[in-house]
Each structure stands twice: as C-alpha cells, then as structure tokens.
Design a protein around this motif. Structure first.
Motif, mmCIF file in Angstrom:
data_model
loop_
_atom_site.group_PDB
_atom_site.id
_atom_site.type_symbol
_atom_site.label_atom_id
_atom_site.label_comp_id
_atom_site.label_asym_id
_atom_site.label_seq_id
_atom_site.Cartn_x
_atom_site.Cartn_y
_atom_site.Cartn_z
ATOM 1 N N GLU A 124 -17.455 -35.842 -41.862
ATOM 2 C CA GLU A 124 -17.610 -34.664 -41.011
ATOM 3 C C GLU A 124 -19.045 -34.565 -40.491
ATOM 4 N N TYR A 126 -20.920 -37.192 -39.943
ATOM 5 C CA TYR A 126 -20.903 -38.232 -38.903
ATOM 6 C C TYR A 126 -20.375 -37.654 -37.588
ATOM 7 N N ARG A 127 -19.313 -36.874 -37.666
ATOM 8 C CA ARG A 127 -18.731 -36.294 -36.455
ATOM 9 C C ARG A 127 -19.711 -35.364 -35.746
ATOM 10 N N SER A 131 -21.070 -36.325 -31.977
ATOM 11 C CA SER A 131 -20.626 -35.381 -30.949
ATOM 12 C C SER A 131 -21.794 -34.752 -30.205
ATOM 13 N N SER A 144 -16.419 -43.135 -30.953
ATOM 14 C CA SER A 144 -16.926 -42.736 -32.268
ATOM 15 C C SER A 144 -15.976 -41.761 -32.954
ATOM 16 N N LEU A 145 -15.324 -40.910 -32.170
ATOM 17 C CA LEU A 145 -14.382 -39.958 -32.766
ATOM 18 C C LEU A 145 -13.123 -40.662 -33.275
ATOM 19 N N TYR A 148 -14.204 -41.796 -36.564
ATOM 20 C CA TYR A 148 -14.148 -40.622 -37.448
ATOM 21 C C TYR A 148 -12.726 -40.373 -37.946
ATOM 22 N N ARG A 152 -11.461 -40.574 -41.856
ATOM 23 C CA ARG A 152 -10.860 -39.411 -42.527
ATOM 24 C C ARG A 152 -9.483 -39.767 -43.077
ATOM 25 N N THR A 177 -7.394 -38.017 -29.055
ATOM 26 C CA THR A 177 -8.632 -38.653 -28.601
ATOM 27 C C THR A 177 -8.328 -39.917 -27.810
#
Length: 235
Positions: A124, A126-127, A131, A144-145, A148, A152, A177
């Motif tokens: 989280e 990292y997110r 972002s 990148s998401l 993520y 997760r 996404t």
C-alpha cells in the motif's frame, strides 16, 4: 524485479515473459542494428525518478515479507524509509498522512511478526508513492498499479488462512486498471497474454485453488515487467 517462489510458477512465468517480449519486438536483431539514428528518449522527471526510487524499497519489502528473517526485513525497511524521506516533500498532504499511517502499520506488523500484514502495508505504501508521479511518467502509472494489484493478490494468497475475498477485490482492481491501459498496448501477443493471466487469477479465486493462484499471479507479475519494457521509449 519479480521473485517467483514456486517452481511450476517460475517455469510458466519465464515462458510467458519470453513470448510476450518476443511479441513486443518480433523483428529485433541485436547483431544487425539499424544504421539510421533515432531520436533520444525523453528523460524522466527528477520528481518521478525520486518517487520510483522510494517505491522500489517497499516493493522489495513486499516481495520478501514471507521469506526473509525479521532482522533482514527491518534492515530493508530502514533503507526504504531513507529513500521515502527523500521523496516525502513531493507528496500531497493526504498522501504524506497516508504514508505515516501505513508506516505505523508496518512497525506493528514487524513487532507482531505478522508477515501478511507487513506485505500488505508495504505494498500500500508502494501504491501511494507510484501514484504520486506526474504526467511526465515514461511508463504509465497504471503499469505500476498492475504490479501493486499482483503483489496484493500474492500476499493475500500466502496469508493463512488464504484471503479469497481480498484476492477477488485485487483481481477486480487489476481488471479495471488493465481496461484503462490495454488500448495503448500495441503488441497483440503481450495484450493477449496479460488478459489470459488475469483470467487465470480470476479462475483460481473462483475455484479457491491456491496453486493455480500462485501460477497465475506469477505470470501477471512477469508480464508487468514486459509492459514496462513495452512502454519505455527507445534509447
């Protein structure tokens, strides 16, 4: 950097990644480069470079949360926090506050030796950092998401008991996404492979099949690497 923990998953992910990279550039010939010069690639903004450097430490913490010793994880956290402190001024007030909340969660997870909570709080973080990039990001933030979402999903799959409900939410986020970024993926082989990886993640959750989930998410994470290469401008 992707760490794949299961031997079957490793073989599958390597095969998928190799095929996807070939699809990205099927006519590449390293022994006979083109004679004509190409324009220099645009440079990433200093802001984004600093944010990605900070995010990388938390990515590493997430990847290793289930395997490293707690002293090793503490050392990784110290290094990650050093980079994050250098990027903190780039964050909006709410993002910085979120970072503080997650930091407290990471400390509690280490104190309680709760590997699942550590992995989730780290990813989280990292997110938050990825972002915060601006519009000049060379690789779209969505890539990148997707990383993520995969991390997760993987952390929830490794939790005991397996957190199937959260994995359902994780793959749904990945789907949303991917829908935003997929029209920009011009390599059909890569696009098809990524869609298949997400389908595998969805099927594994529906069947509550932990082995299949591990293989599918390993493929997804490997393909995120291929997406990063796909979007990087030529040097």
């Amino acid at each position: 950097m992707i760490r794949i923990t299961q031997s079957l998953a490793s073989a599958a992910a390597i095969a998928v990644l190799a095929g996807a990279l070939a699809a990205c550039n099927p006519q590449a010939d390293k022994t006979n480069p083109p004679a004509t010069a190409t324009a220099a690639a645009p440079a990433a903004s200093d802001r984004n470079v600093r944010l990605l450097a900070a995010a990388e430490g938390y990515e590493t913490l997430t990847e290793t949360a289930f395997d490293k010793t707690f002293p090793e994880l503490t050392a990784s956290l110290t290094a990650a926090r050093q980079k994050a402190s250098e990027a903190r001024a780039l964050l909006a007030t709410d993002q910085a506050a979120r970072l503080d909340t997650l930091g407290a969660g990471i400390d509690a997870a280490l104190r309680d030796q709760n590997r699942s909570a550590l992995a989730i709080a780290a990813v989280e973080t990292y997110r938050v950092l990825v972002s915060a990039q601006d519009a000049s990001a060379l690789v779209p933030v969505e890539v990148s998401l997707l990383d993520y979402a995969g991390f997760r999903y993987d952390a929830n799959a490794k939790s005991r008991p397996v957190n199937w409900d959260q994995m359902t939410a994780d793959v749904a986020f990945a789907r949303e996404t991917w829908a935003r970024i997929s029209p920009r993926v011009t390599a059909k082989g890569l696009s098809g492979a990524f869609d298949s990886a997400l389908s595998g993640m969805e099927t594994a959750v529906a069947q509550k099949n932990a082995v299949a989930a591990g293989i599918a998410v390993s493929n997804e994470l490997a393909l995120v690497d291929a997406l990063e290469e796909h979007f990087k401008p030529a040097n």
